[in-house]
Design an enzyme around this catalytic site. Structure first.
Site, PDB file in Angstrom:
ATOM      1  N   TYR A 101     -13.654  91.587  75.138  1.00 31.07           N
ATOM      2  CA  TYR A 101     -13.825  91.420  73.693  1.00 31.07           C
ATOM      3  C   TYR A 101     -13.896  92.794  73.002  1.00 31.07           C
ATOM      4  CZ  TYR A 101     -16.313  90.691  69.330  1.00 31.07           C
ATOM      5  OH  TYR A 101     -16.692  90.739  68.015  1.00 31.07           O
ATOM      6  N   LYS A 202     -20.262  80.756  70.039  1.00 35.47           N
ATOM      7  CA  LYS A 202     -19.010  80.051  70.348  1.00 35.47           C
ATOM      8  C   LYS A 202     -19.319  78.626  70.850  1.00 35.47           C
ATOM      9  CE  LYS A 202     -17.012  84.082  69.566  1.00 35.47           C
ATOM     10  NZ  LYS A 202     -18.145  84.975  69.370  1.00 35.47           N
TER      11      LYS A 202
HETATM   12  N1  PLP Z   1     -18.320  88.133  74.093  1.00 36.99           N
HETATM   13  C1  PLP Z   1     -17.134  87.561  73.800  1.00 36.99           C
HETATM   14  C2  PLP Z   1     -16.214  87.177  74.930  1.00 36.99           C
HETATM   15  C3  PLP Z   1     -16.765  87.358  72.476  1.00 36.99           C
HETATM   16  O1  PLP Z   1     -15.582  86.805  72.203  1.00 36.99           O
HETATM   17  C4  PLP Z   1     -17.664  87.745  71.445  1.00 36.99           C
HETATM   18  C5  PLP Z   1     -17.319  87.540  70.032  1.00 36.99           C
HETATM   19  O2  PLP Z   1     -16.250  87.103  69.693  1.00 36.99           O
HETATM   20  C6  PLP Z   1     -18.866  88.346  71.786  1.00 36.99           C
HETATM   21  C7  PLP Z   1     -19.172  88.510  73.128  1.00 36.99           C
HETATM   22  C8  PLP Z   1     -19.832  88.816  70.742  1.00 36.99           C
HETATM   23  O3  PLP Z   1     -20.579  87.749  70.263  1.00 36.99           O
HETATM   24  P1  PLP Z   1     -21.199  87.668  68.791  1.00 36.99           P
HETATM   25  O4  PLP Z   1     -20.038  87.630  67.843  1.00 36.99           O
HETATM   26  O5  PLP Z   1     -22.008  86.414  68.830  1.00 36.99           O
HETATM   27  O6  PLP Z   1     -22.011  88.886  68.591  1.00 36.99           O
END
Ligand code: PLP
Length: 403
Positions: A101, A202
């Protein structure tokens, strides 16, 4: 753990212990502080930054789902990731996969001061080890190995047992971001992983109304350290968000099962669609990680990514769909579509892993009818629209402040 266990956990766990009124839905303790019975010590709860009954109920359910004695929830997935990555001290190294990410890469390369972050090939060899990872570990100083499987957005699959074998032999912790799979499909602690974390924004919440992160571990010392830091830093999940997440997570199993059926149907359809040059979905027999994923997860999930034949065609596909919302994030009941190059991965800094190409489109499949979604995508991938290509191109300067 069997799926019947998980179903029961989702439906029934997470009650507030000793609730005098036996509320059938866990109450929301929307309070910052709790009156104490004495002045020279603390009762079970004293201050919400440290602990809160609603959040504790959620955390016990999430820990049960992951097969862990302990879980912690945070204000976002990034808050969870930052807390865990900061276990690496200045002078140490973090090794991670090549598809991650974008926000995680931004944190690793811009904000994790004094720690060297390196992207390595996590592929395993015939003997169940990871040769490129072992070569990087042999240089010394690696505190932890961070793996996303399946990864966002290319849905690469990494063999968790092989990474654990190689990393543990070198004394490094293995941390898995399991956001794409959710614990309904994949429970990395069962494969020897030290820490699993998720963006609960998510699939875990599933309704797009919460930002949250979770961390689970079987290691009591790590848990104590992370809990103490969370209390010191004040980045725990707020009670209302915990209550929303507790409500959303109850339907995780039925949502994921239903949506991944549609995801497989769409992935198969995309494989034969003119204008699509590659489809990434671990449920397809053509996916290079198909067998490994099947050996460590109970399903392929709700994310599908594909390569359009040109960046322009990818952009038009996003903008011309009517049933998919063009949005960052994924895992909600409503389907969404994005171009990670411009959106979730726009903040990938120089020196990080190569960003996803602009032709790559990521779909998050929700609960709409499969036939509707396919008809809509077919139309969007079809004849060019008359929208001007310049119209809505996001500038790099603007997007770098975004997700
Ligand atoms: N990990 C993954 C695989 C993600 O896709 C995301 C966000 O899209 C995150 C972590 C970060 O999460 P957050 O947006 O809840 O901070």
């Amino acid at each position: 753990m069997t799926s019947a266990d998980l179903e029961t956990i989702l439906a029934r766990h997470g009650a507030i212990e000793d609730d005098p009124h036996a509320a059938t839905s866990p109450p929301l303790y929307q309070t910052a502080t709790f009156g104490q019975s004495r002045a020279d010590g603390f009762d079970a709860f004293d201050y919400t930054r440290t602990d809160n009954p609603t959040r504790a109920a959620l955390e016990s359910l999430l820990a049960d789902l992951e097969g862990a004695p302990h879980a912690l929830t945070y204000a976002s997935g990034m808050a969870a990731i930052a807390s865990v990555l900061r276990l690496a001290r200045p002078g140490e190294r973090v090794l991670c996969g090549r598809d991650l990410y974008g926000g995680t890469q931004r944190f690793l390369h811009r904000y994790l001061e004094g720690v060297e972050a390196e992207h390595v090939d996590l592929a395993r060899s015939e003997d169940g080890r990871c040769p490129a990872l072992e070569a990087a570990l042999a240089e010394g100083g690696a505190r932890l190995v961070l793996v996303e499987t399946p990864s966002n957005p290319r849905l690469d699959v990494t063999c968790l047992r092989s990474v654990c074998r190689s990393a543990h032999a070198a004394g490094a912790l293995v941390v898995v971001d399991g956001t794409a799979a959710t614990p309904w499909l994949q429970r990395p602690l069962e494969h020897g992983v030290d820490v699993v974390l998720h963006s609960a924004t998510k699939g875990l919440s599933g309704h797009g109304d919460v930002t949250a992160g979770i961390v689970a571990t079987r290691d009591a010392a790590l848990f104590t350290e992370l809990a103490a830091r969370r209390n010191a830093e004040g980045n725990a999940l707020a009670p209302f968000e915990a209550w929303l997440l507790l409500r959303g997570v109850r339907t995780l199993g039925v949502r994921v099962e239903r949506a991944q059926e549609t995801a497989l149907e769409i992935a198969r359809w995309l494989e034969s669609r003119e204008g699509v040059t590659a489809v990434h979905y671990p449920g397809l027999a053509s996916h290079p990680g198909h067998a490994v994923h099947a050996s460590q997860a109970d399903g392929a999930g709700v994310l599908v990514s594909f390569r359009a034949e040109s960046a322009e065609r990818a952009r038009r596909a996003c903008e011309d769909t009517r049933r998919f919302t063009t949005a960052v994030s994924f895992g909600g009941v409503a389907s969404s579509i994005s171009i990670p190059h411009h959106m979730s991965h726009a903040s990938v800094p120089p020196g990080a892993a190569p960003p996803p190409e602009p032709e790559l489109v990521r779909l998050s499949i929700g609960l709409e009818s499969a036939a509707d979604l396919i008809a809509d995508l077919d139309a969007a991938l079809g004849p060019p629209s008359d929208r001007s290509p310049e119209a809505e191109t996001l500038s790099a300067a603007t997007v770098s402040l975004h997700a």
